[in-house]
Motif scaffolding. Structure first.
Motif, PDB file in Angstrom:
ATOM      1  N   SER A  27       0.822  -1.206   0.000  1.00 13.30           N
ATOM      2  CA  SER A  27       0.000   0.000   0.000  1.00 13.30           C
ATOM      3  C   SER A  27       0.859   1.259   0.000  1.00 13.30           C
ATOM      4  O   SER A  27       0.584   2.204  -0.748  1.00 13.30           O
ATOM      5  CB  SER A  27      -0.928  -0.012   1.208  1.00 13.30           C
ATOM      6  N   ARG A  28       1.906   1.280   0.823  1.00 10.26           N
ATOM      7  CA  ARG A  28       2.802   2.442   0.876  1.00 10.26           C
ATOM      8  C   ARG A  28       3.550   2.623  -0.442  1.00 10.26           C
ATOM      9  O   ARG A  28       3.666   3.736  -0.949  1.00 10.26           O
ATOM     10  CB  ARG A  28       3.785   2.302   2.033  1.00 10.26           C
ATOM     11  N   SER A  31       1.308   3.979  -3.116  1.00  9.24           N
ATOM     12  CA  SER A  31       1.083   5.415  -2.907  1.00  9.24           C
ATOM     13  C   SER A  31       2.218   6.229  -3.500  1.00  9.24           C
ATOM     14  O   SER A  31       2.000   7.269  -4.120  1.00  9.24           O
ATOM     15  CB  SER A  31       0.939   5.726  -1.420  1.00  9.24           C
ATOM     16  N   GLU A  32       3.444   5.756  -3.321  1.00  9.01           N
ATOM     17  CA  GLU A  32       4.606   6.445  -3.891  1.00  9.01           C
ATOM     18  C   GLU A  32       4.573   6.404  -5.418  1.00  9.01           C
ATOM     19  O   GLU A  32       4.870   7.396  -6.081  1.00  9.01           O
ATOM     20  CB  GLU A  32       5.898   5.821  -3.376  1.00  9.01           C
ATOM     21  N   PHE A  34       1.909   6.175  -7.328  1.00 15.13           N
ATOM     22  CA  PHE A  34       0.855   7.070  -7.787  1.00 15.13           C
ATOM     23  C   PHE A  34       1.293   8.531  -7.679  1.00 15.13           C
ATOM     24  O   PHE A  34       0.927   9.357  -8.521  1.00 15.13           O
ATOM     25  CB  PHE A  34      -0.440   6.829  -7.025  1.00 15.13           C
ATOM     26  N   ALA A  35       2.074   8.863  -6.654  1.00 16.58           N
ATOM     27  CA  ALA A  35       2.589  10.232  -6.523  1.00 16.58           C
ATOM     28  C   ALA A  35       3.531  10.551  -7.684  1.00 16.58           C
ATOM     29  O   ALA A  35       3.470  11.644  -8.265  1.00 16.58           O
ATOM     30  CB  ALA A  35       3.311  10.409  -5.189  1.00 16.58           C
TER      31      ALA A  35
END
Length: 69
Positions: A27-28, A31-32, A34-35
């Motif tokens: 998940s983390r 997120s990176e 997608f950023a």
């Protein structure tokens, strides 16, 4: 990996994270990713097309760079 998409016929680079990830870590990391995908287009950045998780590994689909300087 260099891959051809069956639907659009385009050639892409597929990058596979070697490390198997637990659900919280995945998940983390997602997120990176997608950023990074939200960054504006630039001639010095590889274009991002998508990513997915399979068997606790992350796959990232980007443009294929034939050569660089």
């Amino acid at each position: 990996y260099e891959c051809s998409h069956r639907m659009d016929g385009m050639t892409y680079a597929i990058k596979v994270l070697k490390e198997e990830l637990s659900a919280p870590r995945m998940s983390r990391v997602m997120s990176e990713v997608f950023a990074l995908a939200a960054l504006p287009a630039h001639e010095n950045l590889v274009r991002y097309y998508g990513c997915w998780a399979e068997s606790n590994r992350l796959y990232i689909q980007t443009e294929l760079c034939e050569a660089g300087n």
